[in-house]
Motif scaffolding. Structure first.
Motif, short mmCIF file in Angstrom:
data_model
loop_
_atom_site.label_atom_id
_atom_site.label_comp_id
_atom_site.label_asym_id
_atom_site.label_seq_id
_atom_site.Cartn_x
_atom_site.Cartn_y
_atom_site.Cartn_z
N SER A 151 1.84 6.87 -6.73
CA SER A 151 0.78 7.82 -7.07
C SER A 151 1.26 9.25 -6.87
CB SER A 151 -0.46 7.54 -6.21
OG SER A 151 -1.48 8.46 -6.50
N ASP B 212 7.26 2.32 -11.74
CA ASP B 212 7.06 1.21 -10.82
C ASP B 212 8.15 1.25 -9.76
OD1 ASP B 212 5.82 -1.02 -9.72
OD2 ASP B 212 5.89 -2.20 -11.55
N ALA C 77 4.33 -2.76 -7.90
CA ALA C 77 3.03 -2.31 -7.44
C ALA C 77 1.90 -2.81 -8.33
CB ALA C 77 3.00 -0.78 -7.37
N GLY C 78 2.25 -3.41 -9.46
CA GLY C 78 1.23 -3.85 -10.42
C GLY C 78 1.39 -5.30 -10.80
N ARG D 259 2.31 1.79 -3.46
CA ARG D 259 1.29 2.34 -4.36
C ARG D 259 1.05 3.83 -4.10
NH1 ARG D 259 -2.82 -2.84 -4.33
NH2 ARG D 259 -1.69 -4.02 -5.91
N GLN D 260 1.03 4.22 -2.84
CA GLN D 260 0.83 5.63 -2.50
C GLN D 260 2.01 6.48 -2.99
OE1 GLN D 260 0.24 5.73 1.74
NE2 GLN D 260 -1.79 4.80 1.62
N GLU E 126 0.83 -1.21 0.00
CA GLU E 126 0.00 0.00 0.00
C GLU E 126 0.87 1.26 0.00
OE1 GLU E 126 -3.09 2.40 -0.44
OE2 GLU E 126 -3.14 0.23 -0.62
#
Length: 75
Positions: free
Chosen positions: A37, A46, A66-67, A33-34, A30
């Protein structure tokens, strides 16, 4: 299907101990990902995360990307 073959072979042999901490693993994913972003527009596509306990060398969390793809550039 190579993953299913690996699961079949592992289940037929023995248990594997893991030092991964599920709560920390989820937190690492998480957080990655933050951060990605927040870095949108800065040519960052990435990333990866590894959390190691210094005293033991145990890997507590490992996020390869992250993906869907795997970065696997953690050293």
């Amino acid at each position: 299907p190579s993953g299913s073959i690996a699961r079949t072979r592992l289940s037929a042999t023995r248990r594997i101990a893991s030092t991964l901490d599920l709560r920390l693993q989820r937190f690492a994913l998480e957080t990655l990902r933050q951060q990605l972003s927040a870095l949108q527009g800065r040519n960052v596509g990435d990333g990866a995360v590894i959390v190691v306990e210094n005293a033991t060398g145990n890997v507590l969390a490992y996020v390869g990307s992250a993906g869907e793809s795997q970065v696997d550039g953690v050293m």
